[in-house]
Enzyme design. Structure first.
Site, PDB file in Angstrom:
ATOM      1  CG  ASN A 146      29.178  -4.866  32.362  1.00  0.00           C
ATOM      2  OD1 ASN A 146      28.164  -5.477  32.013  1.00  0.00           O
ATOM      3  ND2 ASN A 146      29.822  -4.060  31.548  1.00  0.00           N
ATOM      4  CD  GLN A 178      31.502  -6.992  36.630  1.00  0.00           C
ATOM      5  OE1 GLN A 178      31.828  -6.839  37.817  1.00  0.00           O
ATOM      6  NE2 GLN A 178      32.310  -6.662  35.641  1.00  0.00           N
ATOM      7  CB  SER A 231      36.072 -13.020  34.329  1.00  0.00           C
ATOM      8  OG  SER A 231      37.302 -12.464  33.978  1.00  0.00           O
ATOM      9  CB  ALA A 232      40.564 -15.412  37.111  1.00  0.00           C
ATOM     10  CG  HIS A 233      40.334  -9.839  34.962  1.00  0.00           C
ATOM     11  ND1 HIS A 233      40.333  -8.518  34.583  1.00  0.00           N
ATOM     12  CD2 HIS A 233      39.500 -10.466  34.113  1.00  0.00           C
ATOM     13  CE1 HIS A 233      39.536  -8.361  33.537  1.00  0.00           C
ATOM     14  NE2 HIS A 233      39.022  -9.530  33.233  1.00  0.00           N
ATOM     15  CB  THR A 278      49.310 -27.195  27.197  1.00  0.00           C
ATOM     16  OG1 THR A 278      49.721 -28.220  26.301  1.00  0.00           O
ATOM     17  CG2 THR A 278      49.964 -27.400  28.548  1.00  0.00           C
ATOM     18  CB  CYS A 289      36.270  -4.387  26.550  1.00  0.00           C
ATOM     19  SG  CYS A 289      35.279  -4.927  27.916  1.00  0.00           S
TER      20      CYS A 289
HETATM   21  N1  PMP Z   1      30.948 -10.237  31.012  1.00  0.00           N
HETATM   22  C1  PMP Z   1      30.876  -9.202  31.852  1.00  0.00           C
HETATM   23  C2  PMP Z   1      29.562  -8.886  32.500  1.00  0.00           C
HETATM   24  C3  PMP Z   1      32.006  -8.431  32.122  1.00  0.00           C
HETATM   25  O1  PMP Z   1      31.921  -7.396  32.959  1.00  0.00           O
HETATM   26  C4  PMP Z   1      33.233  -8.763  31.491  1.00  0.00           C
HETATM   27  C5  PMP Z   1      34.492  -7.950  31.755  1.00  0.00           C
HETATM   28  N2  PMP Z   1      34.399  -6.591  31.398  1.00  0.00           N
HETATM   29  C6  PMP Z   1      33.267  -9.856  30.623  1.00  0.00           C
HETATM   30  C7  PMP Z   1      32.105 -10.575  30.410  1.00  0.00           C
HETATM   31  C8  PMP Z   1      34.544 -10.266  29.914  1.00  0.00           C
HETATM   32  O2  PMP Z   1      35.428 -10.879  30.801  1.00  0.00           O
HETATM   33  P1  PMP Z   1      36.967 -11.152  30.427  1.00  0.00           P
HETATM   34  O3  PMP Z   1      37.689  -9.888  30.709  1.00  0.00           O
HETATM   35  O4  PMP Z   1      37.392 -12.272  31.332  1.00  0.00           O
HETATM   36  O5  PMP Z   1      37.027 -11.572  28.996  1.00  0.00           O
END
Ligand code: PMP
Length: 377
Positions: free
Chosen positions: A148, A176, A196-198, A234, A321
């Site tokens: 990432n 990624q 991950s969707a976002h 749910t 994060c």
């Molecule tokens: N794994 C990687 C390599 C990521 O880049 C991220 C997001 N920073 C995550 C896991 C965590 O994903 P999510 O935001 O959906 O918890």
């Protein structure tokens, strides 16, 4: 994406919502009913979840039955690490959502080093895991698809061969990689994979754990029996609807990645002429096309990010994060690069909507913030 005042180049943290995902979510909001109910309302909600499951499965070359929707990749990674392994071999450059639960779960944890180019070194896996796997003890190897921070592509196919020959399970964090590299779960040889969707233009707070048919994992959430008893509760119907729509679009969107890759190369060439002291981390390795990790030794990454933000440009220092903590980037440190590089590394990550105008805006700001007199200051 430049809206006149802002240039957003932090797509690895979160990509802008796609119109198709927004439309699917708005439509899903008006669908009443619990997907587990047998009446017509329930069946409509169920249909939304199952259509999304098909799109997500198709995007990663998996069967719909192998997709378990989660609250995101962090939950999915945690669930895999917490599945009762005796030993876990992880690359030292994994995301914290892999490393932290691996360290906390009581298994013996073996960290694999990465080269200065950011590629995990699988050389010691055999030695580390052959003991652990002897006598049938459950052992796991976890290697991400693309990092990432640096965008460096990791040797997951080799990891799969090793895992198979050692008789250990393989987990791949593909957060990624999906949408940026072709992903085919069926031939990859992994037991589990996270998405991950976002990061794909879907909503935040939804993701999936792909579990190969036949692989047994404890339920991620107990009670309720949803997701074939693998994750109770749910379903997040609205989020899943958005995830499915984004997945369907990403699968068709290979041209967008080629465009982003050409713009990224152009950006890096200009950065090197504006700031010749800069180091492009992972430049000699194969990388996903949208990511650039740039260090300017002597500068502090957080200061660069704040000053770029004041110029209207969003980039990041370290994983979003973990930001808020000032210090060295742990991924860069694990690559064995000097502290001056780890402390000054910023990440620029392009998306499907990034334009030449965005790159020009970035370079104008970069020149002010990191170039010339600013560099000497
Ligand atoms: N794994 C990687 C390599 C990521 O880049 C991220 C997001 N920073 C995550 C896991 C965590 O994903 P999510 O935001 O959906 O918890």
């Amino acid at each position: 994406m430049t809206d006149g005042t802002r240039t957003y180049l932090d797509n690895n943290a979160s990509a802008p919502l796609r119109d198709s995902a927004r439309a699917a979510m708005v439509a899903a909001m008006d669908v009443t009913g619990n997907p587990s109910s047998v009446h017509a309302e329930g069946r409509r909600a169920r249909a939304i979840v199952e259509t999304a499951r098909e799109h997500v499965a198709e995007l990663v070359g998996a069967r719909p039955s192998e997709i378990v929707f989660t609250s995101g990749a962090t939950e999915a990674n945690n669930a895999v690490m917490d599945a009762g392994w005796k030993a876990i071999c992880v690359s030292a450059i994994e995301h914290d959502s892999v490393l932290a639960p691996a360290r906390a779960c009581g298994a013996k944890v073996i960290a694999l080093p990465a080269s200065q180019d950011g590629v995990v070194d699988l050389g010691s896996v055999q030695e580390a895991l052959s003991h652990a796997a002897q006598g049938g003890a459950r052992a796991l190897l976890s290697v991400m698809m693309a990092n990432n921070e640096t965008g460096v592509i990791q040797p997951v196919a080799e990891a799969a061969d090793l895992a198979r020959s050692l008789g250990v399970a393989l987990h791949v964090d593909a957060v990624q990689g999906v949408g940026r590299l072709p992903v085919d779960f069926a031939s990859l040889g992994a037991d589990t994979l996270t998405i991950s969707a976002h990061k794909l233009g879907g909503p935040r707070g939804v993701g999936a754990l792909v579990i190969r048919d036949g692989v047994n994992l404890p339920a991620l959430v107990k009670g309720g029996g949803q997701e074939r008893r693998r994750r109770g509760g749910t379903e997040n119907v609205v989020g899943i609807a958005g995830f499915g729509a984004a997945a369907a679009e990403v699968a068709r969107d290979v041209e967008a990645m080629k465009r982003a890759s050409a713009l990224r190369d152009q950006l890096e060439a200009s950065v090197m002429s504006l700031t010749p002291d800069a180091v492009i981390i992972g430049r000699n390795a194969a990388r996903i096309g949208n990511t650039s990790c740039i260090a300017v030794p002597g500068k502090q990454a957080e200061t660069l990010v704040i000053r770029m933000d004041m110029e209207g440009v969003a980039i990041s220092a370290g994983a979003a994060c973990t930001s808020g903590k000032v210090g060295a980037n742990t991924v860069i440190t694990a690559m064995g690069l000097p502290d001056s590089v780890a402390r000054s590394a910023v990440r620029v990550s392009l998306g499907a909507e990034t334009s030449e105008t965005d790159i020009a805006a970035f370079l104008a700001a970069w020149q002010k913030v990191a170039g010339g007199a600013a560099l000497a200051a």
